[in-house]
Design a protein around this motif. Structure first.
Motif, PDB file in Angstrom:
ATOM      1  N   PRO A  22       0.819  -1.216   0.000  1.00 51.56           N
ATOM      2  CA  PRO A  22       0.000   0.000   0.000  1.00 51.56           C
ATOM      3  C   PRO A  22       0.848   1.258   0.000  1.00 51.56           C
ATOM      4  N   GLY A  23       0.445   2.206  -0.837  1.00 50.52           N
ATOM      5  CA  GLY A  23       1.165   3.461  -0.948  1.00 50.52           C
ATOM      6  C   GLY A  23       2.195   3.493  -2.056  1.00 50.52           C
ATOM      7  N   THR A  24       2.495   2.327  -2.666  1.00 49.38           N
ATOM      8  CA  THR A  24       3.458   2.290  -3.761  1.00 49.38           C
ATOM      9  C   THR A  24       2.928   3.085  -4.951  1.00 49.38           C
ATOM     10  N   VAL A  25       3.752   3.971  -5.488  1.00 55.91           N
ATOM     11  CA  VAL A  25       3.384   4.750  -6.666  1.00 55.91           C
ATOM     12  C   VAL A  25       3.643   3.903  -7.913  1.00 55.91           C
ATOM     13  N   LEU A  26       2.625   3.778  -8.754  1.00 50.08           N
ATOM     14  CA  LEU A  26       2.744   2.987  -9.985  1.00 50.08           C
ATOM     15  C   LEU A  26       3.001   3.941 -11.153  1.00 50.08           C
ATOM     16  N   ALA A  27       4.233   4.424 -11.235  1.00 47.73           N
ATOM     17  CA  ALA A  27       4.603   5.375 -12.279  1.00 47.73           C
ATOM     18  C   ALA A  27       4.530   4.710 -13.643  1.00 47.73           C
ATOM     19  N   LEU A  42      -0.954  -0.210 -20.288  1.00 48.04           N
ATOM     20  CA  LEU A  42      -0.745  -0.063 -18.855  1.00 48.04           C
ATOM     21  C   LEU A  42      -1.861   0.763 -18.240  1.00 48.04           C
ATOM     22  N   ARG A  43      -2.250   1.831 -18.899  1.00 47.72           N
ATOM     23  CA  ARG A  43      -3.339   2.666 -18.386  1.00 47.72           C
ATOM     24  C   ARG A  43      -4.645   1.872 -18.316  1.00 47.72           C
ATOM     25  N   GLU A  44      -4.870   1.017 -19.309  1.00 50.53           N
ATOM     26  CA  GLU A  44      -6.075   0.177 -19.274  1.00 50.53           C
ATOM     27  C   GLU A  44      -6.029  -0.761 -18.070  1.00 50.53           C
ATOM     28  N   LEU A  49      -7.752  -2.108 -12.337  1.00 48.25           N
ATOM     29  CA  LEU A  49      -7.377  -2.262 -10.929  1.00 48.25           C
ATOM     30  C   LEU A  49      -8.051  -1.198 -10.068  1.00 48.25           C
ATOM     31  N   GLY A  50      -8.197   0.000 -10.629  1.00 48.19           N
ATOM     32  CA  GLY A  50      -8.894   1.059  -9.909  1.00 48.19           C
ATOM     33  C   GLY A  50     -10.352   0.720  -9.683  1.00 48.19           C
ATOM     34  N   ALA A  51     -10.990   0.097 -10.690  1.00 46.83           N
ATOM     35  CA  ALA A  51     -12.391  -0.299 -10.557  1.00 46.83           C
ATOM     36  C   ALA A  51     -12.572  -1.351  -9.473  1.00 46.83           C
ATOM     37  N   GLU A  52     -11.526  -2.129  -9.207  1.00 46.85           N
ATOM     38  CA  GLU A  52     -11.579  -3.154  -8.161  1.00 46.85           C
ATOM     39  C   GLU A  52     -11.142  -2.615  -6.806  1.00 46.85           C
ATOM     40  N   GLY A  53     -10.744  -1.351  -6.768  1.00 49.16           N
ATOM     41  CA  GLY A  53     -10.340  -0.752  -5.502  1.00 49.16           C
ATOM     42  C   GLY A  53      -8.914  -1.063  -5.090  1.00 49.16           C
ATOM     43  N   LEU A  54      -8.120  -1.637  -5.988  1.00 48.77           N
ATOM     44  CA  LEU A  54      -6.747  -1.993  -5.641  1.00 48.77           C
ATOM     45  C   LEU A  54      -5.779  -0.842  -5.882  1.00 48.77           C
ATOM     46  N   THR A  55      -6.152   0.084  -6.749  1.00 49.31           N
ATOM     47  CA  THR A  55      -5.346   1.277  -6.986  1.00 49.31           C
ATOM     48  C   THR A  55      -6.263   2.492  -6.969  1.00 49.31           C
ATOM     49  N   GLN A  58      -3.967   9.662  -6.735  1.00 50.71           N
ATOM     50  CA  GLN A  58      -3.736  10.602  -5.638  1.00 50.71           C
ATOM     51  C   GLN A  58      -3.131  11.881  -6.198  1.00 50.71           C
ATOM     52  N   ALA A  59      -3.663  13.004  -5.780  1.00 42.73           N
ATOM     53  CA  ALA A  59      -3.177  14.291  -6.267  1.00 42.73           C
ATOM     54  C   ALA A  59      -1.694  14.454  -5.960  1.00 42.73           C
ATOM     55  N   GLY A  60      -0.940  14.794  -6.990  1.00 47.41           N
ATOM     56  CA  GLY A  60       0.480  15.034  -6.819  1.00 47.41           C
ATOM     57  C   GLY A  60       1.340  13.804  -6.814  1.00 47.41           C
ATOM     58  N   ARG A  61       0.728  12.603  -6.820  1.00 50.83           N
ATOM     59  CA  ARG A  61       1.509  11.363  -6.776  1.00 50.83           C
ATOM     60  C   ARG A  61       1.236  10.448  -7.956  1.00 50.83           C
ATOM     61  N   GLY A  62       0.079  10.575  -8.563  1.00 54.09           N
ATOM     62  CA  GLY A  62      -0.307   9.662  -9.628  1.00 54.09           C
ATOM     63  C   GLY A  62      -1.099   8.493  -9.073  1.00 54.09           C
ATOM     64  N   VAL A  63      -0.995   7.346  -9.715  1.00 47.53           N
ATOM     65  CA  VAL A  63      -1.729   6.157  -9.287  1.00 47.53           C
ATOM     66  C   VAL A  63      -0.917   5.408  -8.235  1.00 47.53           C
ATOM     67  N   VAL A  64      -1.571   5.065  -7.123  1.00 48.48           N
ATOM     68  CA  VAL A  64      -0.891   4.352  -6.040  1.00 48.48           C
ATOM     69  C   VAL A  64      -1.696   3.115  -5.651  1.00 48.48           C
ATOM     70  N   VAL A  65      -1.026   2.171  -5.025  1.00 49.82           N
ATOM     71  CA  VAL A  65      -1.701   1.006  -4.445  1.00 49.82           C
ATOM     72  C   VAL A  65      -2.468   1.470  -3.215  1.00 49.82           C
TER      73      VAL A  65
END
Length: 227
Positions: A22-27, A42-44, A49-55, A58-65
């Motif tokens: 949790p908290g890992t940034v998925l650059a 990758l975006r797809e 993963l976002g729809a499943e709540g796994l990612t 976050q503002a200023g960080r991008g996509v995170v776990v």
């Protein structure tokens, strides 16, 4: 397999196995290179993963776990209680008794998979998945199945916090056996009650495990089969 499907499967496995905590940034640049895919697939994958709540973004960080908080775990089990109890009720009403009798027996014999001389907890969790699928099939409700699928991605990751506790797994096996026996017998009230007991005990144990994890422990890195 499409590139987006490969990326999704790899990232999901890394998340639920806690290789990506949790908290890992998925650059995008880093993950595209690591997974060998372009940024579009990758975006797809990240969107799924976002729809499943796994990612989550976050503002200023991008996509995170996403994190697993005590509140989120409790909320998840509130929904799971409603869905699992309904599924057990429908399964008991429409079951093939032979299927669930056989599953109950396998759970009653599962101690060797959990704490025997040569334990195989991967096989035990595969058995749990078999019961889940058998309940889904017997309940035969498309919308219920879809809703359950949304929850299970999160449940696999949450279970990972405490999967190596043999005492809890032995108790869980007995609880699953009772659920399967109740469904096999067509006893809807008992199937619901057994499901409630299992979920209550599971949540209590997982909340305690989460507190321990937050205090500084880390989940085991052994492979987890599913969820």
């Amino acid at each position: 397999m499409r590139a987006s499907d490969r990326a999704y499967a790899a990232l999901k496995s890394d998340i639920v196995e806690w290789r990506l905590v949790p908290g890992t940034v998925l650059a995008e640049v880093e993950q595209s290179a690591r997974l060998g895919v372009s940024r579009t697939p990758l975006r797809e994958a990240l969107a799924r993963l976002g729809a499943e709540g796994l990612t989550a973004a976050q503002a200023g960080r991008g996509v995170v776990v996403t994190d697993i908080s005590l509140a989120k775990m409790t909320e998840l089990f509130d929904v799971r209680l409603a869905l699992d109890c309904k599924a057990a009720e429908l399964a008991a009403a429409h079951r093939n008794p032979h299927v669930f009798t056989a599953l109950a027996q396998r759970f009653e014999d599962a101690s060797s998979l959990i704490a025997g001389a040569d334990p195989d907890q991967r096989a035990y969790y595969a058995l749990v998945s078999e019961l889940d699928l058998a309940v889904d099939d017997a309940a035969d409700n498309q919308f219920l199945r879809q809703a359950q699928g949304q929850l299970r991605a999160q449940l696999v990751r949450i279970r990972r916090l405490a999967k190596d506790n043999s005492d809890r797994l032995l108790a869980s096996a007995a609880e699953h056996a009772q659920i399967a026996r109740s469904i096999a017998g067509g006893n809807t009230d008992l199937a619901i009650a057994a499901t409630k007991i299992h979920l209550h005990n599971s949540l209590a144990h997982l909340l305690a495990s989460k507190l321990s994890f937050d205090a500084g422990s880390t989940p085991s890195r052994k492979a987890h089969p599913n969820g």
